[in-house]
Structure formats: structure tokens, C-alpha cells
Design an enzyme around this catalytic site. Structure first.
Site, PDB file in Angstrom:
ATOM      1  N   ASN A   1      19.653 -64.095 -31.463  1.00  0.00           N
ATOM      2  CA  ASN A   1      20.991 -63.569 -31.141  1.00  0.00           C
ATOM      3  C   ASN A   1      20.967 -62.121 -30.620  1.00  0.00           C
ATOM      4  OD1 ASN A   1      22.691 -65.407 -33.783  1.00  0.00           O
ATOM      5  ND2 ASN A   1      22.524 -65.891 -31.615  1.00  0.00           N
TER       6      ASN A   1
ATOM      7  N   ASP B   1      28.690 -72.645 -35.623  1.00  0.00           N
ATOM      8  CA  ASP B   1      28.724 -72.437 -34.175  1.00  0.00           C
ATOM      9  C   ASP B   1      30.124 -72.692 -33.614  1.00  0.00           C
ATOM     10  OD1 ASP B   1      27.681 -71.812 -31.712  1.00  0.00           O
ATOM     11  OD2 ASP B   1      26.834 -73.803 -31.357  1.00  0.00           O
TER      12      ASP B   1
HETATM   13  C1  FPP Z   1      27.903 -68.666 -33.365  1.00  0.00           C
HETATM   14  O1  FPP Z   1      29.013 -68.834 -32.513  1.00  0.00           O
HETATM   15  C2  FPP Z   1      28.194 -67.669 -34.388  1.00  0.00           C
HETATM   16  C3  FPP Z   1      27.543 -66.483 -34.563  1.00  0.00           C
HETATM   17  C4  FPP Z   1      26.362 -66.072 -33.756  1.00  0.00           C
HETATM   18  C5  FPP Z   1      27.987 -65.508 -35.571  1.00  0.00           C
HETATM   19  C6  FPP Z   1      28.410 -66.120 -36.875  1.00  0.00           C
HETATM   20  C7  FPP Z   1      28.815 -65.063 -37.807  1.00  0.00           C
HETATM   21  C8  FPP Z   1      29.880 -65.145 -38.600  1.00  0.00           C
HETATM   22  C9  FPP Z   1      30.806 -66.285 -38.642  1.00  0.00           C
HETATM   23  C10 FPP Z   1      30.123 -64.020 -39.550  1.00  0.00           C
HETATM   24  C11 FPP Z   1      29.843 -64.549 -40.937  1.00  0.00           C
HETATM   25  C12 FPP Z   1      29.453 -63.511 -41.825  1.00  0.00           C
HETATM   26  C13 FPP Z   1      28.890 -63.696 -43.043  1.00  0.00           C
HETATM   27  C14 FPP Z   1      28.481 -62.513 -43.812  1.00  0.00           C
HETATM   28  C15 FPP Z   1      28.640 -65.019 -43.649  1.00  0.00           C
HETATM   29  P1  FPP Z   1      28.829 -68.615 -30.947  1.00  0.00           P
HETATM   30  O2  FPP Z   1      29.131 -67.200 -30.611  1.00  0.00           O
HETATM   31  O3  FPP Z   1      27.450 -69.057 -30.519  1.00  0.00           O
HETATM   32  O4  FPP Z   1      29.927 -69.579 -30.384  1.00  0.00           O
HETATM   33  P2  FPP Z   1      29.927 -70.287 -28.937  1.00  0.00           P
HETATM   34  O5  FPP Z   1      28.778 -71.286 -28.976  1.00  0.00           O
HETATM   35  O6  FPP Z   1      31.255 -70.925 -28.886  1.00  0.00           O
HETATM   36  O7  FPP Z   1      29.713 -69.198 -27.919  1.00  0.00           O
END
Ligand code: FPP
Length: 243
Positions: A71, A23
Site C-alpha cells: 500500500n 476492501d
Molecule cells: C482497501 O480499500 C482499504 C485500505 C487500504 C485501508 C483500510 C483501512 C481502514 C478501514 C482503517 C481501519 C483502521 C483500523 C485501525 C482497523 P481500497 O482503498 O483498496 O478500496 P478500492 O479497492 O475501492 O480502491
């Protein structure tokens, strides 16, 4: 327990399985005045380093939360962007490096049948490519913990199971090939599970860090593992020193 920074602690076989809630990508981007997708790209770029470090620490099973059933509620532009990014990362890094290196089998946890066709096919290709390796990485894609439990129960019923017990239900979960996580790591500062591995994390040690996922590097992995190694696990019972 004190360890020299950046040297790998001896996990003594106590840490076989780790779950990670990656996250903080959005906030990482915002702090730099970048679009959220730039944060997800920076997050994807961290995955290989974290997997390699965990492997060197003797962790054989890792489950990464890449996209949850919730999501989909994000703006279409971000959802499409994440799907493209996951495809690109699977194609260029997971398939060409992580699986091809021969260490990892990569599996997918979640209902991948509803993912864009191109991505679904890539997932299937990757699963077929690396089988029976010493290390397993599950990528949770369109994954929800409650959804998984309901699906597992329904799959068992469809197979004619009339009385479910814990062992049987575990066999029907997405991560049936891996032991339950010994350690669950969540980056980004929030202290919740967010529907991740609800069944499997019953006795996992929890590690929360304010570090945003794109900043979660080798050193941070070692710090999380050091914290795990200080924990006394009792699984509801008592240790000798407690009696
Ligand atoms: C949460 O951060 C992250 C995600 C919803 C996406 C995570 C995906 C990746 C890192 C790609 C990885 C790919 C593979 C194939 C392993 P957020 O957007 O909720 O962050 P925030 O809380 O700061 O808004």
C-alpha cells in the site's frame, strides 16, 4: 441451513478465528463523489460493529488487514491520510472503547518499526494496555504475507534453530497467539488473497462478497458466518459421510 435474519446463528465453537480483507473503501467514496479518504474513514467506522458482532458469535480471534507492505505505492497524500486515520481510530475508538471495554487485546501484525513515530508509539501503548484478554484482534499494519514468512524464518535462524518445521515457523509469525483463521472474508468483489496471512490461511474457508467494506454491517457478518457454517471442512482428509 436456514437462519432467521439478524438472529445470531450458533457457531458451535467451530468458528474461533476470522481474517478480514477490508476492501472497497475507495470505490465506496467514488460512488458518492467523495475523496478516497472519506471512504477509508467510513471503513474505519465499520470496524467496531464487525468486531462486536464476531465476538457475540463466539469468534475469539480476528485479524484485520489495515495496510499492506504494497500500500506504500499509493499516492503520498493517501498514504499519509490513512496513517492519520489509523492513528485517530486507534486513539479514539480502539484504545478508548474496544480495549478499555475489557474484552479485547489488540496486537499488531507487520513491521511497525517504520511507521510514523507517533503511530508506532500508539501501537505499542495499545499492545501494553490490554493483555491476556479473552478476545484478540490483530491489526495488520505494514503487513505482507511473504515478508512475514521470510521474517519468521530469519528470526528462527537468529534464535539458533537449524531445522524448521511447521509448528516452529508458526511460533515466529506475527499472529502466533491466535489459531489460523477458520474463515477469511474479503469485501469489495475481488477474489484474491493479496498477500494476506499466506501461511495461516492454508485451510481457511474463503468468503468473497461484492459488498464494499464501509457497507459491511452486522447483517453482512451474519450472512458470511452462515455461509461458513454450511461448509464441510476436511483439511485434506475425508469426513465420515464421504467414506
Ligand atoms: C482497501 O480499500 C482499504 C485500505 C487500504 C485501508 C483500510 C483501512 C481502514 C478501514 C482503517 C481501519 C483502521 C483500523 C485501525 C482497523 P481500497 O482503498 O483498496 O478500496 P478500492 O479497492 O475501492 O480502491
Amino acid at each position: 441451513m436456514l437462519f432467521k435474519k439478524n438472529t445470531l446463528p450458533d457457531t458451535e465453537g467451530r468458528l474461533r478465528s476470522v481474517g478480514i480483507i477490508m476492501d472497497g473503501n475507495g470505490r465506496w467514496a467514488k460512488r458518492r463523489g467523495l475523496p478516497r479518504l472519506a471512504g477509508h474513514a467510513a471503513g474505519a467506522a465499520r470496524v467496531e460493529e464487525v468486531l462486536t458482532t464476531l465476538r457475540e458469535l463466539g469468534v475469539h480471534h480476528v485479524t484485520l488487514y489495515a495496510f499492506s507492505t504494497e500500500n506504500w505505492k499509493r499516492p503520498k497524500e493517501e498514504v499519509d491520510g490513512i496513517m492519520d486515520l489509523v492513528y485517530k481510530y486507534l486513539d479514539e475508538v480502539v484504545q478508548d472503547k474496544i480495549v478499555s471495554d475489557g474484552h479485547f487485546s489488540v496486537r499488531f501484525a507487520g513491521d511497525i518499526s517504520v511507521l510514523p513515530e507517533k503511530l508506532r508509539k500508539k501501537c505499542e501503548e495499545i499492545e501494553a494496555l490490554g493483555k491476556n484478554r479473552e478476545y484478540i484482534c490483530y491489526v495488520a499494519l505494514n503487513y505482507g504475507g511473504r515478508d512475514e514468512i521470510v521474517r519468521a524464518a530469519n528470526r528462527a535462524i537468529a534464535d539458533g534453530v537449524t531445522v524448521l518445521d511447521e509448528k516452529t515457523l508458526s511460533k515466529y509469525t506475527y499472529t502466533a497467539e491466535s489459531p489460523d483463521p477458520d474463515l477469511l472474508i474479503r469485501t469489495g468483489g475481488d477474489m484474491r488473497i493479496s498477500n494476506f496471512l499466506l501461511w495461516q490461511c492454508a485451510y481457511s474457508e474463503l468468503y468473497f462478497t461484492k459488498t464494499l467494506w464501509p457497507d459491511f454491517d452486522r447483517k453482512q457478518v451474519i450472512t458470511a458466518v452462515e455461509s461458513f457454517l454450511t461448509r464441510k471442512r476436511r483439511f485434506g482428509g475425508l469426513n465420515k459421510e464421504d467414506t
